[in-house]
Design an enzyme around this catalytic site. Structure first.
Site, PDB file in Angstrom:
ATOM      1  N   CYS A  68       0.836  -1.214   0.000  1.00 46.40           N
ATOM      2  CA  CYS A  68       0.000   0.000   0.000  1.00 46.40           C
ATOM      3  C   CYS A  68       0.868   1.261   0.000  1.00 46.40           C
ATOM      4  O   CYS A  68       1.583   1.521   0.971  1.00 46.40           O
ATOM      5  CB  CYS A  68      -0.905  -0.044   1.234  1.00 46.40           C
ATOM      6  N   CYS A  71       0.165   3.690   2.838  1.00 41.87           N
ATOM      7  CA  CYS A  71       0.658   3.118   4.096  1.00 41.87           C
ATOM      8  C   CYS A  71       2.153   3.381   4.244  1.00 41.87           C
ATOM      9  O   CYS A  71       2.624   3.782   5.315  1.00 41.87           O
ATOM     10  CB  CYS A  71       0.405   1.611   4.145  1.00 41.87           C
TER      11      CYS A  71
END
Length: 148
Positions: A68, A71
């Site tokens: 991600c 993230c």
């Protein structure tokens, strides 16, 4: 004198620490390693369950995944927030790919998602990447803790 229950991130032992001594970098009474590091703690299900259920203070969890982009972008901000919030707030990172049962248990539908716990209960949740200031402001607003 008030005491806090601090879960050791290394051996998961429960430690009673006088609240006034939390900032003194106490060591675990069992394994003698530091109870607090000023850094996020990578948590599997066992450590997560013990930290959330048994810690007397706030626990902030970052549900994330290695693939991600947002993230990975938020990771340095989360680490910087840990340096200011720990030990008043324990910061955990849960990798949703390696801990899918935790992600399912808390109905994590997008990542990154921050979840704040107190006394074993979820008290707030925020999806999406935030910078350090945003994390600190959000924790202060919903959890009553503030950075150093």
């Amino acid at each position: 004198m008030s005491t806090d229950i601090v879960v050791c991130p290394h051996c998961q032992a429960l430690n009673r620490v006088p609240e006034a001594r939390l900032g003194d970098h106490p060591n675990c009474g069992t394994c003698h390693r530091p109870l607090t590091t000023g850094a996020p703690i990578e948590a599997g299900q066992a450590l997560f369950d013990k930290m959330v259920a048994r810690s007397s203070g706030l626990v902030l969890v970052d549900f994330w995944a290695s693939w991600c982009g947002p993230c990975r972008m938020m990771a340095p901000a989360f680490a910087a927030a840990a340096a200011e919030l720990d030990p008043r707030v324990r910061l955990l990172k849960v990798e949703t790919e390696t801990e899918p049962a935790l992600a399912a248990r808390y109905a994590i539908r997008s990542i990154p998602t921050l979840v704040l716990f107190k006394g074993g209960r979820e008290v707030a949740r925020q999806a999406g990447a935030m910078d350090k200031g945003g994390i600190l402001r959000w924790v202060a607003a919903v959890g009553g803790a503030s950075g150093g």
